[in-house]
Scaffold this active site. Structure first.
Site, PDB file in Angstrom:
ATOM      1  CB  SER A 192     -45.288 -17.119  14.626  1.00 49.91           C
ATOM      2  OG  SER A 192     -44.327 -18.117  14.329  1.00 49.91           O
ATOM      3  CG  HIS A 220     -47.725 -14.005  16.289  1.00 45.87           C
ATOM      4  ND1 HIS A 220     -47.912 -13.469  15.031  1.00 45.87           N
ATOM      5  CD2 HIS A 220     -46.441 -14.437  16.324  1.00 45.87           C
ATOM      6  CE1 HIS A 220     -46.796 -13.587  14.330  1.00 45.87           C
ATOM      7  NE2 HIS A 220     -45.890 -14.176  15.094  1.00 45.87           N
ATOM      8  CE  LYS A 251     -44.426 -10.504  13.822  1.00 47.69           C
ATOM      9  NZ  LYS A 251     -43.561 -11.526  14.391  1.00 47.69           N
TER      10      LYS A 251
HETATM   11  C1  LIG Z   1     -42.078 -11.642  14.306  1.00 50.89           C
HETATM   12  C2  LIG Z   1     -41.645 -12.420  15.509  1.00 50.89           C
HETATM   13  C3  LIG Z   1     -40.557 -12.011  16.283  1.00 50.89           C
HETATM   14  C4  LIG Z   1     -39.638 -10.907  15.851  1.00 50.89           C
HETATM   15  O1  LIG Z   1     -40.174  -9.668  16.033  1.00 50.89           O
HETATM   16  P1  LIG Z   1     -39.717  -8.479  15.043  1.00 50.89           P
HETATM   17  O2  LIG Z   1     -40.095  -7.250  15.753  1.00 50.89           O
HETATM   18  O3  LIG Z   1     -40.459  -8.702  13.775  1.00 50.89           O
HETATM   19  O4  LIG Z   1     -38.237  -8.627  14.863  1.00 50.89           O
HETATM   20  C5  LIG Z   1     -40.283 -12.692  17.443  1.00 50.89           C
HETATM   21  N1  LIG Z   1     -41.023 -13.756  17.818  1.00 50.89           N
HETATM   22  C6  LIG Z   1     -42.061 -14.195  17.092  1.00 50.89           C
HETATM   23  C7  LIG Z   1     -42.833 -15.358  17.555  1.00 50.89           C
HETATM   24  C8  LIG Z   1     -42.396 -13.553  15.907  1.00 50.89           C
HETATM   25  O5  LIG Z   1     -43.394 -14.016  15.162  1.00 50.89           O
END
Ligand SMILES: *Cc1c(COP(=O)(O)O)cnc(C)c1O
Length: 397
Positions: A192, A220, A251
């Site tokens: 990330s 991601h 995302k």
């Molecule tokens: C953003 C993220 C999460 C968490 O997901 P959310 O739906 O935002 O709670 C988990 N793992 C990674 C690698 C992330 O970047």
């Protein structure tokens, strides 16, 4: 207004802690945005070009998602009313999970209110005190928190270092508390904050040799990689070697929620034992409907066009900024400063030019590893990227 003098002892203590954060360049604050979260955002009445969103395909404001959400509100209401095990499980969640399982090519899927909740619930349901968890050094905070909460013995391997992972696997094999103890490895597929990819093929081969389980967080990567945009595991042909595929709907999929994809037995166990699933009100049905629409969209020709557009923007950035283009391509483009205050100053300078790039600092990254985290999306234009690179070139190195 309360001045420091008449502050009660509780608030005075908290103010001291906040001041300590500020001195280390670690204080965070919210900036109000008066527009949709898109490539152009309104802050303080001024439009900024946004280079810090994880809405990588620009789906958060796509008409198909908005219409699906509105329809779900009309048909199923604004709120779910209870946990899915308490008052029945609304149809939009089932449609989403069937769509997700088909998308990922797994037997089943389960969705959570967030990816964070998915990680916490899954780790604590699957492993406990008698088990051993082995994490990549750079996994996301939700996995670290789940690891702490589940009580398993914890080992960390150097980022993407298979030799170090093998050392930890050898140690774990020798030091299992019981014959029934499990070893679970957790990694992200595309990381990330660094935008580099895990060596998933080698990881799968290694975990099979040691009889360990593997959980891969594709937060991601889902929606972005491969001919069907299923993620990196599918692109590399190793999905079947991964017991637990995790990700977020918030995302590239532009909606909200977290998911776990895998076997029917995995999903049934999580329904029974993942506390963040059981003891939490179901998400709003509109979020599930938007995510379902996003998964259909991502697999369509529109999804392919958005994917191509995203990689075109990444290639333009790499060429203009004279940065090597990594394989696989990555829309996460960190500019590492190290020092927290310098990263903050760089972000401030860009914001004065109405370019919004967040300075990422501890605890999102290690201390002394502060960076600007540039993210590109399919909704950016060639001109947007050129504007950013021009401004970055003028920043003090
Ligand atoms: C953003 C993220 C999460 C968490 O997901 P959310 O739906 O935002 O709670 C988990 N793992 C990674 C690698 C992330 O970047």
């Amino acid at each position: 207004m309360v001045s420091c003098g008449d502050m009660n002892p509780f608030d005075a203590e908290l103010q001291r802690r906040l001041e300590a954060l500020r001195e280390q360049g670690l204080r965070r604050e919210l900036r109000r945005v008066d527009s949709p979260a898109a490539t152009r955002i309104t802050i303080g009445g001024r439009t900024h070009l946004n280079f810090s969103s994880n809405d990588y395909l620009g789906l958060a404001n796509h008409p198909a998602l908005k219409e699906a959400a509105i329809r779900a509100v009309e048909q199923f209401g604004a709120g779910a009313g209870a946990s899915r095990l308490i008052s029945g499980s609304l149809a939009p969640f089932h449609e989403l999970e069937e769509t997700l399982a088909a998308f990922k090519g797994t037997e089943a899927a389960l969705t959570f209110s967030t990816g964070y909740a998915a990680a916490l619930g899954t780790l604590t349901a699957l492993v406990g005190k008698e088990d051993i968890l082995i994490l990549d050094k750079l996994v996301h905070a939700c996995i670290v928190d789940g690891a702490r909460l589940c009580g398993a013995t914890l080992r960390i391997y150097r980022h993407n270092d298979l030799n170090d992972l093998e050392e930890k696997l050898k140690w774990a094999t020798k030091n299992r508390p019981q014959a029934t103890s499990r070893i679970l490895i957790v990694t992200e597929s595309l990381f990330s904050m660094d935008g580099d990819a895990a060596p998933l093929r080698d990881l799968v081969a290694l975990k099979e040799r040691y009889g360990a389980w593997l959980m891969v967080d594709e937060a991601h990567a889902t929606g972005l990689y491969g001919p069907r945009r299923r993620g990196l595991a599918d692109t590399l042909g190793v999905s079947r070697g991964i017991e637990i595929q995790m990700g977020t709907l918030g995302k590239a999929l532009g909606a909200s929620g977290g998911y776990i994809c895998g076997s029917r037995a995995l999903v049934d166990l999580l329904i029974n034992q993942a506390r963040s699933f059981i003891f939490s009100t179901a998400p709003v049905p509109a979020a599930a409907a938007a995510a379902t629409a996003a998964i259909h969209l991502v697999q369509s020709d529109t999804g392919r066009e958005l994917q191509e557009r995203l990689w075109a923007r990444v290639a333009e950035f790499s060429a203009a900024a004279h940065r090597p283009s990594p394989a696989p391509p990555s829309m996460i483009l960190p500019i590492v400063y190290g020092d927290e205050t310098r990263a903050l100053q760089a972000a401030d300078t860009l914001r004065e030019q109405h370019l919004y790039v967040t300075a990422i600092r501890y605890p999102s990254v290690a201390r002394g590893a502060a960076r600007l985290r540039v993210t590109l999306t399919a909704a950016h234009t060639t001109d947007d990227v050129a504007n950013l690179v021009a401004a970055l070139n003028l920043l003090a190195p």
